[in-house]
Write a protein that holds these residues in place. Structure first.
Motif, PDB file in Angstrom:
ATOM      1  N   VAL A 187     -19.086 -16.565  42.485  1.00 28.17           N
ATOM      2  CA  VAL A 187     -19.301 -16.084  41.125  1.00 28.17           C
ATOM      3  C   VAL A 187     -20.010 -14.749  41.241  1.00 28.17           C
ATOM      4  O   VAL A 187     -21.076 -14.644  41.866  1.00 28.17           O
ATOM      5  N   TYR A 188     -19.419 -13.740  40.658  1.00 28.44           N
ATOM      6  CA  TYR A 188     -19.855 -12.364  40.830  1.00 28.44           C
ATOM      7  C   TYR A 188     -20.534 -11.882  39.557  1.00 28.44           C
ATOM      8  O   TYR A 188     -19.957 -11.920  38.468  1.00 28.44           O
ATOM      9  N   PHE A 189     -21.771 -11.416  39.700  1.00 25.65           N
ATOM     10  CA  PHE A 189     -22.543 -10.894  38.574  1.00 25.65           C
ATOM     11  C   PHE A 189     -22.577  -9.376  38.702  1.00 25.65           C
ATOM     12  O   PHE A 189     -23.134  -8.832  39.654  1.00 25.65           O
ATOM     13  N   THR A 190     -21.988  -8.676  37.729  1.00 27.30           N
ATOM     14  CA  THR A 190     -21.830  -7.235  37.866  1.00 27.30           C
ATOM     15  C   THR A 190     -21.823  -6.563  36.497  1.00 27.30           C
ATOM     16  O   THR A 190     -22.027  -7.210  35.458  1.00 27.30           O
ATOM     17  N   SER A 191     -21.550  -5.269  36.511  1.00 29.00           N
ATOM     18  CA  SER A 191     -21.513  -4.468  35.287  1.00 29.00           C
ATOM     19  C   SER A 191     -20.151  -4.576  34.607  1.00 29.00           C
ATOM     20  O   SER A 191     -19.134  -4.750  35.275  1.00 29.00           O
ATOM     21  N   PRO A 192     -20.079  -4.463  33.283  1.00 30.71           N
ATOM     22  CA  PRO A 192     -18.775  -4.467  32.587  1.00 30.71           C
ATOM     23  C   PRO A 192     -17.875  -3.321  33.013  1.00 30.71           C
ATOM     24  O   PRO A 192     -16.668  -3.379  32.800  1.00 30.71           O
ATOM     25  N   SER A 193     -18.459  -2.290  33.624  1.00 29.49           N
ATOM     26  CA  SER A 193     -17.635  -1.164  34.061  1.00 29.49           C
ATOM     27  C   SER A 193     -16.870  -1.472  35.337  1.00 29.49           C
ATOM     28  O   SER A 193     -15.995  -0.698  35.737  1.00 29.49           O
ATOM     29  N   PHE A 194     -17.160  -2.613  35.977  1.00 29.47           N
ATOM     30  CA  PHE A 194     -16.430  -3.005  37.176  1.00 29.47           C
ATOM     31  C   PHE A 194     -14.982  -3.315  36.810  1.00 29.47           C
ATOM     32  O   PHE A 194     -14.691  -4.020  35.850  1.00 29.47           O
ATOM     33  N   GLY A 195     -14.047  -2.780  37.597  1.00 31.61           N
ATOM     34  CA  GLY A 195     -12.628  -2.998  37.319  1.00 31.61           C
ATOM     35  C   GLY A 195     -11.884  -3.453  38.559  1.00 31.61           C
ATOM     36  O   GLY A 195     -12.470  -3.707  39.598  1.00 31.61           O
ATOM     37  N   GLY A 196     -10.581  -3.583  38.426  1.00 35.32           N
ATOM     38  CA  GLY A 196      -9.759  -3.948  39.567  1.00 35.32           C
ATOM     39  C   GLY A 196      -9.764  -5.423  39.890  1.00 35.32           C
ATOM     40  O   GLY A 196      -9.509  -5.813  41.029  1.00 35.32           O
ATOM     41  N   TYR A 197     -10.005  -6.284  38.919  1.00 32.80           N
ATOM     42  CA  TYR A 197      -9.985  -7.715  39.167  1.00 32.80           C
ATOM     43  C   TYR A 197      -9.054  -8.380  38.163  1.00 32.80           C
ATOM     44  O   TYR A 197      -8.671  -7.788  37.149  1.00 32.80           O
TER      45      TYR A 197
END
Length: 354
Positions: A326-336
Motif C-alpha cells: 500500500v503506497y502513501f504518496t502525493s496526488p500528483s503521482f502518476g503512471g499507475y
C-alpha cells in the motif's frame, strides 16, 4: 546594552561635574568608585560565567501533534555570586522540514542549580530536536556580554493523530473505509471481517473493545477478526516534501499511521518501507505490535524529506518483489493503474495498492 552604556556615561559625567564644581573629597571618592565599577563588574561577571553550566531536558520521548512540549532548562552556578541576566539561545527543528527556528530564553542566575520550564509547540508529525547554541551572560552593569558555546540536545517524536481510517487486507486487495464514509467523503466498500465478539481477556488491546456491545452487557467485549491474510504486506511511505502544500507530509504520515495501527489491531503483520535519501538506500522494518511500529517510525523520523518519488522507484526496482504493498504518496503521482487507487485522505494524500 547601549542604553546601559549611555546611562553609565551620564552617571560618570555627572560625578565628574560635581567634583569639578565643588572640589570636594567626597565627590572625588565617588568619581573614583564610579570609574572602577566597570572593571569590578567585568572581572566578577567573567569569573561567574566561567563556572556556569546549562543543560536541557524533555520529560517524555513521544507526544501527539498540537500539544505543548515542556522543555526543562537546568542552570548550575558554581560560584557564590548570582547574575541578573543569563540568556540561553537554542534551535528548534523538525527534521522533515528545511526551516528551523532560533529562540532565546532569559533567566536569572541564582546560586546552585535551578530548573526553569519553557513551553514550545508540536505542530507536525516528525522528530523535534532542540539544540543548545550559545549562552550569553551580561555583567551586573549591563555593559559587557560574555559568550559561551552551549552544547546540549534533547529530542522527541511527534506521533501522528489516528484518523478513522480502517484498512484490511484480503489476499492482495486493500480497501479503505469506516462505519460511514472516508475522510475524503468517498463511499468505499467496507470489507472488514469481524468473526465474533467475545469477553475481554487480560492482554487484549483496548482498541479492539466494542463499546456499544460492552455497554449493553455491562462488561467489556472485544472484536475477533477473520485471519484471511497470508501474504507479506508492505506499507510504502514516500517522505515527499511538497513545497506547494504546507503540512502535506504531516497528513501523509497520519494516513500511514492510522492504517498501520488498524493492521496491528487486527493482528496482521506487515513491514514499513521508506527511502533514505542521505544514504541512498531503501530501508524496511517488520512490525508485529505497537512497540515495533513506534520503533519503525522513530527510525523513519531520522530521515530527510525530499522531492520526487524515489521510494516507489526503489520498491519497483527490487527483483522478484511479490509483496502486496500500500503506497502513501502525493496526488500528483502518476503512471499507475487507476483501478488500484484505494482512495484519498483529506484530498491531499493518495493511497494506492501496488
Amino acid at each position: 546594552m547601549v542604553i546601559n552604556r549611555i546611562a553609565y556615561a551620564l552617571m560618570l559625567a555627572v560625578c565628574t561635574a560635581l567634583f569639578l564644581f565643588y572640589h570636594n573629597f567626597f565627590f572625588l571618592y565617588l568619581l573614583i568608585a564610579v570609574g572602577l565599577l566597570p572593571a569590578v563588574s567585568f572581572f566578577a561577571s567573567k569569573s561567574v560565567a566561567a563556572k556556569v553550566k546549562a543543560s536541557l531536558f524533555v520529560p517524555f520521548e513521544t507526544i501527539g501533534p498540537d500539544n505543548d512540549i515542556p522543555v526543562e532548562f537546568r542552570i548550575e552556578n558554581g560560584s557564590f555570586l548570582p547574575m541578573p541576566d543569563v540568556r540561553l539561545e537554542y534551535k528548534v527543528q523538525n527534521g522533515f522540514y528545511p526551516n528551523d527556528e532560533i529562540q532565546e530564553i532569559k533567566l536569572p542566575l541564582h546560586r546552585g542549580m535551578k530548573k526553569y520550564e519553557w513551553i514550545i509547540k508540536s505542530v507536525y508529525a516528525g522528530r523535534i530536536s532542540i539544540e543548545g547554541r550559545k549562552m550569553l551572560i551580561r555583567d551586573y552593569l549591563g555593559l559587557f556580554t560574555f559568550k559561551k558555546e552551549w552544547q546540549a540536545e534533547a529530542s522527541l517524536s511527534v506521533i501522528p493523530n489516528q484518523s478513522d481510517i480502517i484498512m484490511n487486507v484480503i489476499g492482495s486487495v486493500m480497501t479503505l473505509g469506516d462505519d460511514s464514509e472516508t475522510d475524503s467523503g468517498e463511499s468505499i466498500e467496507d470489507v472488514t471481517q469481524v468473526r465474533e465478539f467475545r469477553e475481554y481477556r487480560p492482554g487484549d488491546r483496548m482498541q479492539r473493545v466494542n463499546w456499544k456491545i460492552s455497554a449493553k452487557h455491562d462488561e467489556l467485549y472485544v472484536k475477533e477478526f477473520e485471519q484471511v491474510f497470508n501474504q507479506q504486506l508492505s506499507l510504502l511511505v514516500e517522505l515527499r516534501r511538497d513545497s506547494d502544500q504546507v503540512g502535506f507530509l504531516d497528513e501523509l504520515l497520519t494516513a500511514f499511521w492510522s492504517a498501520a495501527a488498524k493492521l496491528i489491531d487486527m493482528d496482521i503483520r506487515f513491514s514499513v518501507r521508506w527511502y533514505d535519501c542521505e544514504a541512498g538506500v531503501f530501508r524496511s522494518e517488520n512490525v508485529e505490535e505497537e512497540s515495533g511500529l513506534i520503533d519503525a517510525v522513530n527510525q523513519m523520523y531520522l530521515m530527510k524529506s525530499y522531492e520526487g518519488y524515489p521510494a516507489y522507484e526503489h520498491f519497483k526496482g527490487i527483483a522478484g518483489n511479490s509483496d502486496a504493498a500500500v503506497y502513501f504518496t502525493s496526488p500528483s503521482f502518476g503512471g499507475y493503474d487507476e483501478s488500484k487507487k484505494l482512495g484519498t485522505f483529506k484530498e491531499r494524500v493518495t493511497i494506492i495498492c501496488l
